[in-house]
Write a protein that holds these residues in place. Structure first.
Motif, PDB file in Angstrom:
ATOM      1  N   ALA A   1     -18.474 -12.880  37.167  1.00 25.47           N
ATOM      2  CA  ALA A   1     -17.077 -12.750  37.587  1.00 25.47           C
ATOM      3  C   ALA A   1     -16.350 -14.083  37.466  1.00 25.47           C
ATOM      4  CB  ALA A   1     -17.013 -12.233  39.021  1.00 25.47           C
ATOM      5  N   PHE A   2     -16.978 -15.148  37.943  1.00 22.53           N
ATOM      6  CA  PHE A   2     -16.293 -16.436  37.922  1.00 22.53           C
ATOM      7  C   PHE A   2     -16.321 -17.102  36.552  1.00 22.53           C
ATOM      8  CE2 PHE A   2     -16.782 -16.144  42.593  1.00 22.53           C
ATOM      9  CZ  PHE A   2     -15.442 -16.211  42.887  1.00 22.53           C
TER      10      PHE A   2
ATOM     11  N   VAL B   1     -27.324 -11.064  43.412  1.00 24.96           N
ATOM     12  CA  VAL B   1     -25.917 -11.095  43.809  1.00 24.96           C
ATOM     13  C   VAL B   1     -25.204 -12.268  43.128  1.00 24.96           C
ATOM     14  CG1 VAL B   1     -24.354 -11.481  45.753  1.00 24.96           C
ATOM     15  CG2 VAL B   1     -26.269  -9.892  45.995  1.00 24.96           C
ATOM     16  N   LEU B   2     -25.854 -13.419  43.083  1.00 24.93           N
ATOM     17  CA  LEU B   2     -25.231 -14.594  42.467  1.00 24.93           C
ATOM     18  C   LEU B   2     -24.992 -14.397  40.973  1.00 24.93           C
ATOM     19  CD1 LEU B   2     -26.989 -17.511  44.335  1.00 24.93           C
ATOM     20  CD2 LEU B   2     -24.571 -16.920  44.388  1.00 24.93           C
ATOM     21  N   GLN B   3     -25.823 -13.601  40.315  1.00 24.70           N
ATOM     22  CA  GLN B   3     -25.596 -13.346  38.895  1.00 24.70           C
ATOM     23  C   GLN B   3     -24.320 -12.559  38.685  1.00 24.70           C
ATOM     24  OE1 GLN B   3     -29.068 -12.385  36.465  1.00 24.70           O
ATOM     25  NE2 GLN B   3     -30.257 -12.842  38.293  1.00 24.70           N
TER      26      GLN B   3
ATOM     27  N   GLU C   1     -21.019 -13.452  27.362  1.00 23.01           N
ATOM     28  CA  GLU C   1     -19.556 -13.485  27.341  1.00 23.01           C
ATOM     29  C   GLU C   1     -19.028 -14.165  26.081  1.00 23.01           C
ATOM     30  OE1 GLU C   1     -17.506 -12.075  29.583  1.00 23.01           O
ATOM     31  OE2 GLU C   1     -19.193 -11.361  30.784  1.00 23.01           O
ATOM     32  N   LYS C   2     -19.958 -14.509  25.177  1.00 26.25           N
ATOM     33  CA  LYS C   2     -19.630 -15.130  23.880  1.00 26.25           C
ATOM     34  C   LYS C   2     -18.879 -16.452  24.037  1.00 26.25           C
ATOM     35  CE  LYS C   2     -19.776 -10.749  21.430  1.00 26.25           C
ATOM     36  NZ  LYS C   2     -20.576 -10.079  22.375  1.00 26.25           N
TER      37      LYS C   2
ATOM     38  N   SER D   1     -11.359  -5.948  39.493  1.00 23.92           N
ATOM     39  CA  SER D   1     -12.016  -6.321  38.229  1.00 23.92           C
ATOM     40  C   SER D   1     -13.519  -6.116  38.311  1.00 23.92           C
ATOM     41  CB  SER D   1     -11.722  -7.783  37.891  1.00 23.92           C
ATOM     42  OG  SER D   1     -10.363  -7.986  37.722  1.00 23.92           O
ATOM     43  N   VAL D   2     -14.119  -6.510  39.420  1.00 22.93           N
ATOM     44  CA  VAL D   2     -15.565  -6.356  39.586  1.00 22.93           C
ATOM     45  C   VAL D   2     -15.942  -4.879  39.617  1.00 22.93           C
ATOM     46  CG1 VAL D   2     -17.476  -6.713  41.195  1.00 22.93           C
ATOM     47  CG2 VAL D   2     -15.926  -8.593  40.692  1.00 22.93           C
ATOM     48  N   LYS D   3     -15.154  -4.055  40.318  1.00 24.34           N
ATOM     49  CA  LYS D   3     -15.467  -2.628  40.434  1.00 24.34           C
ATOM     50  C   LYS D   3     -15.398  -1.913  39.087  1.00 24.34           C
ATOM     51  CE  LYS D   3     -12.625  -1.063  43.448  1.00 24.34           C
ATOM     52  NZ  LYS D   3     -11.888  -0.294  44.449  1.00 24.34           N
ATOM     53  N   HIS D   4     -14.525  -2.355  38.195  1.00 27.09           N
ATOM     54  CA  HIS D   4     -14.351  -1.669  36.917  1.00 27.09           C
ATOM     55  C   HIS D   4     -15.253  -2.209  35.819  1.00 27.09           C
ATOM     56  CE1 HIS D   4     -10.782  -0.300  39.076  1.00 27.09           C
ATOM     57  NE2 HIS D   4     -10.951   0.788  38.359  1.00 27.09           N
ATOM     58  N   GLU D   5     -16.077  -3.169  36.119  1.00 28.08           N
ATOM     59  CA  GLU D   5     -17.039  -3.699  35.143  1.00 28.08           C
ATOM     60  C   GLU D   5     -18.324  -2.899  35.287  1.00 28.08           C
ATOM     61  OE1 GLU D   5     -18.811  -5.057  32.342  1.00 28.08           O
ATOM     62  OE2 GLU D   5     -17.058  -6.299  32.623  1.00 28.08           O
ATOM     63  N   ASN D   6     -18.589  -2.003  34.359  1.00 30.61           N
ATOM     64  CA  ASN D   6     -19.751  -1.119  34.481  1.00 30.61           C
ATOM     65  C   ASN D   6     -20.994  -1.664  33.790  1.00 30.61           C
ATOM     66  OD1 ASN D   6     -18.353   0.798  35.943  1.00 30.61           O
ATOM     67  ND2 ASN D   6     -17.546   1.740  34.080  1.00 30.61           N
TER      68      ASN D   6
END
Length: 178
Positions: free
Chosen positions: A17-18, A10-12, A68-69, A148-153
């Motif tokens: 996200a953050f 979960v923390l990953q 995330e480069k 944003s989290v929901k749309h990150e597949n």
């Protein structure tokens, strides 16, 4: 949650996200609340475990930053304020013994009250550093974050960041060979 593997997974997701939110100047605070801890000395006894968790979080953050480069080397504390000494809370169980007929544990209420008091003081002390947000602004911000989290597949289809990074490296090598 007390399952360390689930907590790290979960923390990953939170780290990814953050890490993206860091670009807009937000640095949240991380508080770990452990529940159903039977021993009041758990905080002192678990210091080694908390330091080990922080090392793992740093490793996850580095992997997430590479994915995330990000050009710089990053640690967990770069994207989220966390102090292993102050930001861990241990709550005893709500009841002594088997629920329903067991008496209520007064230590539970005292621990919850202490945490609540700390959080209100923390929020009050941080509020002078930034522009104040009212409840509707916070709700809008939280909805935006959740959307944003929901749309990150891609990243969330993996068990953790290290597996995702390994998959990414394998894909790059495969593309080179092809």
């Amino acid at each position: 949650m007390e399952n360390a593997t689930e907590m790290k997974d979960v923390l990953q997701i939170v780290v990814h996200a953050f890490l993206r939110m860091e670009e807009i100047g937000q640095q949240p605070n991380c508080q770990f609340v452990h529940q159903n801890v039977s021993d009041v000395s758990a905080h002192d006894q678990n210091m080694r475990d908390r330091k080990h968790l922080l090392e793992q979080l740093n490793e996850m953050t580095k992997a997430a930053a590479r994915m995330e480069k990000q050009s710089r080397e990053m640690a967990f504390s770069d994207i989220m304020e966390y102090d292993p000494e102050k930001h861990n809370w241990y709550m005893p169980g709500l009841r002594h013994g088997v629920p329903l007929m067991a008496p209520v544990n007064t230590g539970y209420s005292e621990s919850v009250c202490e945490l609540k008091k700390y959080l209100f003081e923390f929020i009050e002390n941080r509020s002078w550093k930034r522009a104040g947000k009212d409840i509707p602004d916070f709700i809008v911000w939280l909805k935006s974050l959740w959307k944003s989290v929901k749309h990150e597949n891609f990243i969330f289809s993996f068990r953790n960041s290290l597996v995702a990074e390994a998959y990414h490296q394998l894909s790059v090598k495969y593309a080179e060979w092809e």
